[in-house]
Write a protein that holds these residues in place. Structure first.
Motif, mmCIF file in Angstrom:
data_model
loop_
_atom_site.group_PDB
_atom_site.id
_atom_site.type_symbol
_atom_site.label_atom_id
_atom_site.label_comp_id
_atom_site.label_asym_id
_atom_site.label_seq_id
_atom_site.Cartn_x
_atom_site.Cartn_y
_atom_site.Cartn_z
ATOM 1 N N LEU A 1 -4.466 7.626 2.679
ATOM 2 C CA LEU A 1 -5.676 6.869 0.729
ATOM 3 C C LEU A 1 -7.090 7.133 0.977
ATOM 4 C CD1 LEU A 1 -3.561 3.792 0.200
ATOM 5 C CD2 LEU A 1 -3.862 5.784 -1.280
ATOM 6 N N LEU A 2 -7.366 6.766 2.377
ATOM 7 C CA LEU A 2 -8.706 7.208 2.526
ATOM 8 C C LEU A 2 -9.313 8.837 2.176
ATOM 9 C CD1 LEU A 2 -9.241 4.414 5.631
ATOM 10 C CD2 LEU A 2 -10.377 4.244 2.765
ATOM 11 N N TRP B 1 -2.333 4.041 5.503
ATOM 12 C CA TRP B 1 -4.786 4.116 4.957
ATOM 13 C C TRP B 1 -5.325 5.480 5.299
ATOM 14 C CZ3 TRP B 1 -5.035 0.482 1.752
ATOM 15 C CH2 TRP B 1 -3.921 -0.001 0.749
ATOM 16 N N ALA C 1 0.402 10.248 0.915
ATOM 17 C CA ALA C 1 0.970 8.636 1.695
ATOM 18 C C ALA C 1 1.627 8.307 0.574
ATOM 19 C CB ALA C 1 -0.565 8.240 1.128
ATOM 20 N N TRP D 1 4.702 5.400 2.777
ATOM 21 C CA TRP D 1 4.842 4.236 1.565
ATOM 22 C C TRP D 1 6.661 4.629 1.839
ATOM 23 C CZ3 TRP D 1 2.315 -0.518 2.464
ATOM 24 C CH2 TRP D 1 2.753 -1.653 2.046
#
Length: 150
Positions: free
Chosen positions: A43-44, A40, A98, A102
């Motif tokens: 991603l941000l 996260w 990311a 994942w």
């Protein structure tokens, strides 16, 4: 290999590298896990870098098409461009990192490295030549102040 310069859209290169990362992770006989907690934040950061960079180009009415850097009408040097000459590509790299987190597979990381190598050689170098030809000393001075990636 100059015929490959600025010919493959960077998002397509990124998608190919993500696919490669998935294949590398699936072929791995053992796991070298990466923390999913980083997904996260990465991603941000990617969305922030990409979104603000595109917005800066749109506000200045210059091309965001990476296949035609010679059509740039304005040299963007503010926002994240004060810290990186390529925040859009840095954002794409964050997306790939990311994805590796994942997948929870360090074995997927060569896909992100391939992205960096390809983008440096076949996208950034020709872009830099075009921008230097177009903007001259202003671009040279900018390159001396700001690093290519971060």
């Amino acid at each position: 290999m100059s015929w490959l310069e600025c010919k493959v859209p960077p998002p397509l290169v990124g998608l190919f590298c993500a696919w490669l990362m998935t294949r590398l992770a699936a072929m791995s006989a053992f796991a070298l896990p990466l923390p999913r907690a980083l997904v996260w934040p990465l991603l941000l950061l990617a969305l922030l870098l990409e979104g603000s960079a595109v917005l800066a180009f749109v506000r200045r009415h210059t091309t965001i098409n990476p296949l035609t850097p010679q059509q740039s009408s304005t040299l963007v040097m503010d926002g994240f461009y004060r810290f990186s000459r390529n925040p859009m590509y840095l954002g794409m790299l964050c997306l790939l990192l990311a994805w590796a987190c994942w997948l929870q597979q360090a074995q997927a990381l060569p896909g992100a490295l391939l992205f960096v190598l390809w983008i440096n050689r076949f996208q950034i170098q020709p872009e830099e030549r075009a921008l230097q030809a177009h903007f001259g000393e202003a671009y040279v001075a900018y390159c001396q102040r700001v690093r290519r990636w971060c």
